[in-house]
Design an enzyme around this catalytic site. Sequence first.
Site, PDB file in Angstrom:
ATOM      1  N   LYS A 132      13.034  -0.308 -27.854  1.00 18.54           N
ATOM      2  CA  LYS A 132      12.223  -1.222 -27.029  1.00 18.54           C
ATOM      3  C   LYS A 132      11.572  -2.241 -27.954  1.00 18.54           C
ATOM      4  CE  LYS A 132      11.060  -1.646 -22.619  1.00 18.54           C
ATOM      5  NZ  LYS A 132      11.892  -1.266 -21.471  1.00 18.54           N
TER       6      LYS A 132
HETATM    7  P1  NAD Z   1       8.517  -8.517 -13.298  1.00 18.42           P
HETATM    8  O1  NAD Z   1       7.760  -9.209 -14.367  1.00 18.42           O
HETATM    9  O2  NAD Z   1       9.666  -9.218 -12.656  1.00 18.42           O
HETATM   10  O3  NAD Z   1       7.537  -8.059 -12.117  1.00 18.42           O
HETATM   11  C1  NAD Z   1       6.338  -7.418 -12.369  1.00 18.42           C
HETATM   12  C2  NAD Z   1       5.548  -7.348 -11.069  1.00 18.42           C
HETATM   13  O4  NAD Z   1       4.326  -6.668 -11.312  1.00 18.42           O
HETATM   14  C3  NAD Z   1       5.177  -8.719 -10.503  1.00 18.42           C
HETATM   15  O5  NAD Z   1       5.351  -8.703  -9.106  1.00 18.42           O
HETATM   16  C4  NAD Z   1       3.691  -8.842 -10.847  1.00 18.42           C
HETATM   17  O6  NAD Z   1       2.982  -9.643  -9.936  1.00 18.42           O
HETATM   18  C5  NAD Z   1       3.269  -7.392 -10.712  1.00 18.42           C
HETATM   19  N1  NAD Z   1       1.995  -7.156 -11.378  1.00 18.42           N
HETATM   20  C6  NAD Z   1       1.639  -7.477 -12.649  1.00 18.42           C
HETATM   21  N2  NAD Z   1       0.342  -7.158 -12.857  1.00 18.42           N
HETATM   22  C7  NAD Z   1      -0.109  -6.621 -11.702  1.00 18.42           C
HETATM   23  C8  NAD Z   1      -1.360  -6.118 -11.291  1.00 18.42           C
HETATM   24  N3  NAD Z   1      -2.405  -6.082 -12.125  1.00 18.42           N
HETATM   25  N4  NAD Z   1      -1.488  -5.656 -10.013  1.00 18.42           N
HETATM   26  C9  NAD Z   1      -0.431  -5.686  -9.165  1.00 18.42           C
HETATM   27  N5  NAD Z   1       0.788  -6.162  -9.515  1.00 18.42           N
HETATM   28  C10 NAD Z   1       0.935  -6.613 -10.762  1.00 18.42           C
HETATM   29  O7  NAD Z   1       8.970  -7.142 -13.955  1.00 18.42           O
HETATM   30  P2  NAD Z   1      10.164  -6.194 -13.495  1.00 18.42           P
HETATM   31  O8  NAD Z   1      11.369  -6.540 -14.303  1.00 18.42           O
HETATM   32  O9  NAD Z   1      10.256  -6.151 -12.009  1.00 18.42           O
HETATM   33  O10 NAD Z   1       9.636  -4.794 -14.043  1.00 18.42           O
HETATM   34  C11 NAD Z   1       8.690  -4.018 -13.326  1.00 18.42           C
HETATM   35  C12 NAD Z   1       8.567  -2.664 -13.996  1.00 18.42           C
HETATM   36  O11 NAD Z   1       9.835  -2.017 -14.003  1.00 18.42           O
HETATM   37  C13 NAD Z   1       8.125  -2.732 -15.456  1.00 18.42           C
HETATM   38  O12 NAD Z   1       7.275  -1.652 -15.701  1.00 18.42           O
HETATM   39  C14 NAD Z   1       9.423  -2.577 -16.237  1.00 18.42           C
HETATM   40  O13 NAD Z   1       9.234  -1.994 -17.513  1.00 18.42           O
HETATM   41  C15 NAD Z   1      10.176  -1.638 -15.318  1.00 18.42           C
HETATM   42  N6  NAD Z   1      11.631  -1.716 -15.478  1.00 18.42           N
HETATM   43  C16 NAD Z   1      12.286  -2.904 -15.327  1.00 18.42           C
HETATM   44  C17 NAD Z   1      13.668  -2.935 -15.449  1.00 18.42           C
HETATM   45  C18 NAD Z   1      14.438  -4.211 -15.222  1.00 18.42           C
HETATM   46  O14 NAD Z   1      15.691  -4.155 -15.237  1.00 18.42           O
HETATM   47  N7  NAD Z   1      13.807  -5.341 -14.957  1.00 18.42           N
HETATM   48  C19 NAD Z   1      14.381  -1.771 -15.753  1.00 18.42           C
HETATM   49  C20 NAD Z   1      13.685  -0.574 -15.896  1.00 18.42           C
HETATM   50  C21 NAD Z   1      12.301  -0.564 -15.760  1.00 18.42           C
END
Ligand code: NAD
Length: 446
Positions: A132
Amino acid sequence: MSTATENQSSAELNGKHHPICDELGFPTDPDNLYLQTVEVMLGACDLLGLQHRVQIILAQPKNEIMVHFPVRMDDGHHKLFKGYRIQHNNALGPYKGGFRFHPDVHLDDVKSLALLMTMKCALVRIPFGGGKGGVKVNTRELSEGELQRVTRRYCSAIANEIGPDYDIPAPDVGTNAQIMAWFADTYMMSNEGKDANDGIRVVTGKPVEFGGSLGREKATGQGVADVLAEMLPGIGIPVQGMTASLLGFGNVNSWAGRILQDMGAKTTAVADHTGFIRNENGIDCNALAKHAEATGGVKGFAGADDCTEEDFYRTKVDVFIPGALEQMITPQRAEWLDCKVMAEAANAPSTPGGDRILVAKGVEIIPAILANAGGVTVSYFEWLQNKSSVVWSAEQVDRELNRHMVLAARRTLKFRNEYKCDLRTAAFAAALDHIGDVYKVRGIFP
Ligand code: NAD
């Protein structure tokens, strides 16, 4: 070596301090995210009776790379940024894991996420280890030019530490396909004279026109839906007609919401960094995705009412899907939650205290290393396509993703039945069983 007792939960394991944490001199702060992750893993190691040597290897990453690099800002001054690349384990194959751009990036959090990647890849049985990365930066304060220069300088700072058969980054919070394209281009330029195509193979989550895979953008949300479709009937909740609330509506949860809607589920509450909305008759996730893209968030969506934070968490649903950041489910929010199942789309979404309350309330927790493994699985398909210069159809990607997710879900259930533990411990055990077998036949050098 201690042995976990029947029905022991990961939350209970979190409450203790594992002897290996003392041996390695880990911090004792119970809210430390790395400690939380390691203790669940060590609890599952004990359950399987894995050797001490395997446990100490997995309790720390192999490499912790920390870099500082200057970037010219638009006003001409230079700013110094801090970046990380953590390579947790490569017993199964090259290190694999995303990198994030976020102001709260810290060493222990990145270490924790790297460990989870090792477990995730092992659980879905793809030949990758875990890694990571991250840069401490607030992308909302950067122009597009500054964002591109931060990306390119981060890539060049870690270029000698990664490689298409050694460590393969991907997107995470705050990074996207465009950033992966700049990253790949920078790697190609710094690799001139060698194999230029290494730049395509060294990173996944790229735009489709530049070596990305069809289906990668929705893969994590699709995987969440595939796992729920496989597991919920056994918990007595048919996906057709189930209700859900979504914390976060970014890449992962906007796709999870849309795909679950196509399967007949109803989303009744959504929250993101802009606000909280609710509609007991159902929120149209397709329309909400368009609104969020146009306005930057869910606030002000005409198809739902604004509500308070407490109302959002108290909305009675079958499944709560946290898909925002780590550690958001505090004890207070866990008390408010009114759900039968929590599917962890985000990694480590609850604090140890929050987790304990959910377990005590009888909430079935589908752990992140299973629920959100769809992203890395399709990243693996992208890497395979890049290496063999072929392009898979969207149908082939979806079919193979579904097969991997369903098998990982069944593997987790099998370990739960065998060891009479919670799903989180079972998923770690199913992953560690595979890693333990590999160490058994490889041995430890010299
Ligand atoms: P993203 O940046 O596209 O979305 C993040 C979301 O979280 C947004 O809607 C944002 O508004 C919200 N958010 C941020 N701070 C917040 C708060 N204080 N209160 C409420 N909502 C809040 O990210 P993503 O790619 O959708 O990833 C989301 C999670 O999934 C992360 O923890 C990431 O590590 C995990 N993840 C992502 C992937 C991937 O392929 N994108 C894969 C595995 C895990």
